[in-house]
Motif scaffolding. Structure first.
Motif, PDB file in Angstrom:
ATOM      1  N   ASP A   1       0.820  -1.200   0.000  1.00  0.00           N
ATOM      2  CA  ASP A   1       0.000   0.000   0.000  1.00  0.00           C
ATOM      3  C   ASP A   1       0.859   1.256   0.000  1.00  0.00           C
ATOM      4  N   SER A   2       1.923   1.272   0.793  1.00  0.00           N
ATOM      5  CA  SER A   2       2.790   2.453   0.823  1.00  0.00           C
ATOM      6  C   SER A   2       3.553   2.606  -0.498  1.00  0.00           C
ATOM      7  N   MET A   3       3.954   1.486  -1.122  1.00  0.00           N
ATOM      8  CA  MET A   3       4.636   1.567  -2.417  1.00  0.00           C
ATOM      9  C   MET A   3       3.726   2.190  -3.466  1.00  0.00           C
ATOM     10  N   VAL A   4       2.476   1.728  -3.496  1.00  0.00           N
ATOM     11  CA  VAL A   4       1.539   2.221  -4.498  1.00  0.00           C
ATOM     12  C   VAL A   4       1.223   3.688  -4.257  1.00  0.00           C
ATOM     13  N   ALA A   5       0.902   4.029  -3.004  1.00  0.00           N
ATOM     14  CA  ALA A   5       0.538   5.417  -2.705  1.00  0.00           C
ATOM     15  C   ALA A   5       1.708   6.360  -2.979  1.00  0.00           C
TER      16      ALA A   5
ATOM     17  N   GLY B   1       4.318   5.793  -4.895  1.00  0.00           N
ATOM     18  CA  GLY B   1       4.655   5.764  -6.320  1.00  0.00           C
ATOM     19  C   GLY B   1       3.721   6.626  -7.142  1.00  0.00           C
ATOM     20  N   TYR B   2       2.424   6.504  -6.892  1.00  0.00           N
ATOM     21  CA  TYR B   2       1.466   7.325  -7.633  1.00  0.00           C
ATOM     22  C   TYR B   2       1.655   8.803  -7.314  1.00  0.00           C
TER      23      TYR B   2
ATOM     24  N   PHE C   1       2.669  11.644  -9.957  1.00  0.00           N
ATOM     25  CA  PHE C   1       1.795  12.787 -10.164  1.00  0.00           C
ATOM     26  C   PHE C   1       2.539  14.105  -9.957  1.00  0.00           C
ATOM     27  N   THR C   2       3.310  14.214  -8.878  1.00  0.00           N
ATOM     28  CA  THR C   2       4.023  15.463  -8.623  1.00  0.00           C
ATOM     29  C   THR C   2       5.105  15.716  -9.668  1.00  0.00           C
ATOM     30  N   MET C   3       5.782  14.661 -10.121  1.00  0.00           N
ATOM     31  CA  MET C   3       6.799  14.853 -11.153  1.00  0.00           C
ATOM     32  C   MET C   3       6.160  15.313 -12.460  1.00  0.00           C
ATOM     33  N   THR C   4       5.056  14.671 -12.844  1.00  0.00           N
ATOM     34  CA  THR C   4       4.370  15.043 -14.082  1.00  0.00           C
ATOM     35  C   THR C   4       3.860  16.469 -14.017  1.00  0.00           C
TER      36      THR C   4
END
Length: 145
Positions: free
Chosen positions: A61-65, A67-68, A72-75
Motif C-alpha cells: 500500500d505504501s509503495m503504491v501510494a 509511487g502514484y 503525479f508530482t513529477m508530471t
C-alpha cells in the motif's frame, strides 16, 4: 481538455493497477504470492500469518501510494515548467511585437536560465537514486530481521 485527459488516464491506471475494490496493486499481489510459494515450510510458519501478511500489505500500500504521488508530482512539475517557459517566450515575443521591435536576448534570459538549471536539478535527483535505493533496501532488511 488536457486536464480531463490526465484525470481520465489516472483513473484508468488506478483501476488497472488496484482493481475496482481498492485492493492492493495487482502486480504486487502476484509478486507476494510468488514469494510465498518460494518459501520453505519453516519460513512460512516462522511468524504468525497475521504479522507477515499485514506487513506485506502495508508495504504494498505504501509503495503504491508513494509511487502514484511521486509520479503525479513529477508530471505536474514538468508540465508546469514547460508551460512556464511557453508563457515567458510568448510574453517576450508579444512585448516586442507590441513595441514594433525585434525580441531582445535579455527577454529570453529567464527561459535560458530554466533550460540551464532544470537539467542540473534532474541530474542531482538522478545521482541520488542509487543512494535512495540502498537506503530503502537496508530499511527493508532491518524490518525483516
Amino acid at each position: 481538455f488536457l486536464s480531463t485527459v490526465l484525470v481520465r488516464c489516472g483513473d484508468v491506471m488506478a483501476v488497472r493497477n488496484r482493481g475496482r475494490t481498492g485492493g492492493c496493486r495487482q502486480e504486487a499481489r502476484k509478486q507476494l504470492v510468488a514469494k510465498m510459494l518460494m518459501m520453505d515450510h519453516e519460513e512460512q510458519h516462522k511468524f504468525p500469518g497475521h504479522e507477515w501478511f499485514h506487513s506485506a500489505l502495508s508495504q504494498v500500500d505504501s509503495m503504491v501510494a508513494d509511487g502514484y504521488w511521486g509520479m503525479f508530482t513529477m508530471t505536474s512539475s514538468v508540465l508546469a515548467t514547460i508551460l512556464c517557459m511557453v508563457v515567458l517566450a510568448w510574453k517576450a515575443v508579444y512585448k516586442a511585437a507590441k513595441n514594433d521591435d525585434v525580441p531582445q536576448v535579455t527577454s529570453f534570459m529567464p527561459i535560458i536560465a530554466l533550460l540551464v538549471l532544470a537539467p542540473f536539478g534532474w541530474w542531482l535527483i538522478w545521482s541520488r537514486r542509487k543512494r535512495a535505493a540502498t537506503c530503502i533496501e537496508e530499511r527493508l532488511k532491518s524490518e525483516e530481521a
